[in-house]
Structures are given as C-alpha cells and as structure tokens.
Design an enzyme around this catalytic site. Sequence first.
Site, short mmCIF file in Angstrom:
data_model
loop_
_atom_site.label_atom_id
_atom_site.label_comp_id
_atom_site.label_asym_id
_atom_site.label_seq_id
_atom_site.Cartn_x
_atom_site.Cartn_y
_atom_site.Cartn_z
N ASN A 9 57.00 14.49 58.09
CA ASN A 9 57.38 15.88 58.34
C ASN A 9 56.73 16.72 57.24
O ASN A 9 57.25 16.84 56.14
CB ASN A 9 58.91 16.01 58.31
CG ASN A 9 59.36 17.42 58.59
OD1 ASN A 9 58.56 18.34 58.72
ND2 ASN A 9 60.67 17.59 58.67
N ARG A 88 56.19 15.22 62.90
CA ARG A 88 56.98 16.33 63.41
C ARG A 88 56.09 17.57 63.44
O ARG A 88 55.45 17.89 62.42
CB ARG A 88 58.18 16.59 62.51
CG ARG A 88 58.95 17.79 62.97
CD ARG A 88 59.92 18.28 61.93
NE ARG A 88 60.56 19.49 62.41
CZ ARG A 88 60.91 20.50 61.64
NH1 ARG A 88 60.69 20.46 60.34
NH2 ARG A 88 61.49 21.55 62.15
N HIS A 177 64.54 22.96 66.98
CA HIS A 177 65.51 21.86 66.87
C HIS A 177 65.52 21.00 68.14
O HIS A 177 66.49 20.28 68.42
CB HIS A 177 66.95 22.37 66.63
CG HIS A 177 67.17 23.00 65.29
ND1 HIS A 177 67.91 24.14 65.12
CD2 HIS A 177 66.74 22.65 64.06
CE1 HIS A 177 67.94 24.46 63.83
NE2 HIS A 177 67.22 23.57 63.17
N ARG A 237 68.79 32.97 56.66
CA ARG A 237 68.24 33.81 57.74
C ARG A 237 69.34 34.62 58.40
O ARG A 237 70.45 34.14 58.59
CB ARG A 237 67.55 32.93 58.81
CG ARG A 237 66.27 32.31 58.33
CD ARG A 237 65.68 31.36 59.37
NE ARG A 237 65.39 30.08 58.78
CZ ARG A 237 65.25 28.95 59.46
NH1 ARG A 237 65.36 28.94 60.76
NH2 ARG A 237 65.00 27.82 58.83
N GLU A 382 66.67 12.96 63.88
CA GLU A 382 65.35 13.36 64.38
C GLU A 382 64.29 12.31 64.06
O GLU A 382 63.38 12.08 64.84
CB GLU A 382 64.97 14.72 63.80
CG GLU A 382 65.81 15.84 64.40
CD GLU A 382 65.86 17.10 63.55
OE1 GLU A 382 65.17 18.05 63.90
OE2 GLU A 382 66.59 17.11 62.55
#
Length: 397
Positions: A9, A88, A177, A237, A382
Amino acid sequence: MNDAILVINSGSSSLKFAILSGRGNTVIVEGIAEGLGFDNGRLSIKFNDKKALIKLSPSDHKSALIGINEWLEQHAEIKSALVGVGHRVVHGGEFFSSSVIIDNTVIQTIHECTDLAPLHNPAHLKGIEVAQSLFPLLPQVAVFDTAFHQTLTETQYLYGIPLRLYRDHHVRKYGFHGTSYRYISQKLGEIKPESLHQGVLVAHLGNGASVCAIANGKATDTSMGLTPLDGLIMGTRSGSIDPSLIAFISEKDQLSMSETMDVLNKKSGLLGISELSNDCRTLEEAMNTKNNKAQLALDMFASRTAKQLMSAATTLDTIDHLVFTGGIGENSQYIRHKVCEHLRAFNIKIDQTKNDSASKGDAALISDDNQALQVWIIPTNEEKMIALDTLNLITKN
Ligand code: AMP
C-alpha cells in the site's frame, strides 16, 4: 507455504507492506516505511513479534522497497514462497470494476486517473514500478478502492450539476473503502449466508470514514464522492458541507483555493471541532474527564454517521443488517451506541451488554438474538482481500 503474497500500500509519504500466506489468513511479516520524501525516512519491519528499524537513505519509495527486498534476501524461505504482489490502488475511475493483473495498459490507465487522486495514484505507480523491477518474475495485481462502487446507478453517482461536467471531466461519485466493503459483505455472507440476498448497511469508521449500502452483495450507494472528502465527519476531514462554504472560508480567512481545501482535508473533522485531536481514543479519554469539545466532536461524528447511513439506505428494499467496522467501528462502544441511538426510529437497536462486552478482533452480533434487523461488529481485513484477489487472478491466468 507456497501461496505467499506481498501486499503493498504505497502512499504519498508512507509505504505499508505485509506478506500473507494460507489464502490470506496468516500474516508472516508486516511493516511500514514512513517519512518518505522527508529527511527522516525509516522502515520498520515486524516479524516473529520483533521489530527492526532501518534508516532509509535516500528517503523514498524505491529505498523502502529495496529495504524490504534486502530483508527478504536474508529470509530466503519467505522470499521463495512468494507467488505474487498485490497493490492497493485508490482510484480506478470508471475503468476498473474489479482487480486486474498489471500490464502496461493498466499502468497507463491508472496514470490517466491521476487527476482524480493526485496524491495517491502517482505514489501507487511508483510502488508498482519499483516492485516490478525488484520482483520481475512475480505477477503483480492492482486492487482498486473504487471498484466495488462501480455498481451504483447513475441516479446515485451523478451530482446535481451540469451533465457536461461528467461527460468532459468524469465528475461523479466514485466512493472509496471498496475493498473493505467487499471483504465485509463476503465475511457477513460466511456468517449469515442469507445476507448475500438481503440489504446490508456498513459503517467503515476509521480515521477516514464512510458508509455503504449493499443489496444482494452489490454496492447501491456510498457516502464518499469524487474524492474521499465527502460524507461523514472524519479524523481531520470535514465530510459533507454546504459547498458555498469554500468561497466563504477562502474570502473570510484570505486563503487560496488550495489552502482552503487544506482546512477541509487536514484541519477539520474531529480535530477541528475538538481543537484537541483527530484520534477517537484520545477524545473518549478527554470526554471522560469532562472535556465538552471532545464530547461535541464525538457526538457530531455519531450523528452524521447515522444520517449518512439512512441516506444510503434509501437505495435498499429492506435493511436486514448493519455492520460496524474500521478502527472506531470495531473498538468504540460509545460511537456504536450513539449511532444506534440516533437510528431508534428505524428499529435499529443494540444490546448494551453485548455492545460493551464484544471481544476485540472478533465478529460479534450486538443486537438481540430475536431482533429482525441485526447489528454486527466485523473487523475488516483489506490486506487479506488484496492477497486473495492476487492469488485468484494468478491462479486463473
Ligand atoms: P483506522 O483508520 O481504521 O486505523 O482507525 C483509527 C481510529 O480508530 C482512530 O481514531 C483511533 O483512535 C480509533 N480507535 C482505535 N482503537 C480504539 C479504541 N479502543 N477505542 C476508541 N477508538 C479507537
């Protein structure tokens, strides 16, 4: 061990990796390179419960992967068990609705999606390029965060703005996601096979947070949009805001467009409201010592999560399951309790004892056994999904 997959990743200033075997069920080694592009680049590798720390010079993605490869050369039995590399990739635009074996066309297409993920996709491409040169004999696979959401209908993915912007610039909701949601949908399907033909809501609550509605195993709506800024309040965020705020903040605080976007991406959310931290655990500790702003941030986070869940639920025929996942969803009794309290009008209830006593790291039903709408905690994975996709594609080819 003959099915080990290196999962990478590669982010803008960090690169996480793991090697998984046993169809993604066993993590053999994992680690992270941080501070890439800055003077303090370092690689930490966790193996057999011991951590090794390696200073990186130069401090970049290439050095990080070279460091991982050097470690592998000292552990030849692990290196020789590797059969593929899974990457990823955050943004696959409208080009990818599933994972793919990486070839030159795939690389070019990920490059074409750079406009949509300017921080992420170039970092992924760097990771892919270096991994290809270091492991030339291993097939490489790209697994996209956006792919699972490609089943949304245009009624859901278009914005209420001139259609021309979609035609000319691919402006639409993509959602993120997706690898986590696909994992959760499959995992719930293993626990409750009927869920694969039912309506499922999932709240992936971590530092980044979103929700997804899934009908018959396919995504029907999600809360993140063109970028991962939309939807829920997150660690730093803002999530959804009145779009006019962008011009308003820029004018009042005399900020450029990119400085204003920085406020929304990096200084808002739990951090901005609490004026303390983006970290849920820290805020819960502060709330327990009567810090009102920490409590406000957590309560706003829970309230917005509930609202976004019900918004996504408008794309379902029935709501049969609600799943909490991600660092906050899996670990915070308080947030799960508050989210479900906001959903009482929809008959979404949890059993307080089950919510408080759910053991960490395990899937658990936290609603009453006889309740029609079942509420779950399911830890996401994941890396396992990326390893499985890689293995499946390699085997097929
Ligand atoms: P993630 O991005 O999925 O790794 O999730 C990170 C978030 O999970 C951070 O806000 C953490 O504070 C939160 N988190 C992790 N463990 C706990 C815990 N035991 N209680 C509350 N929040 C937690």
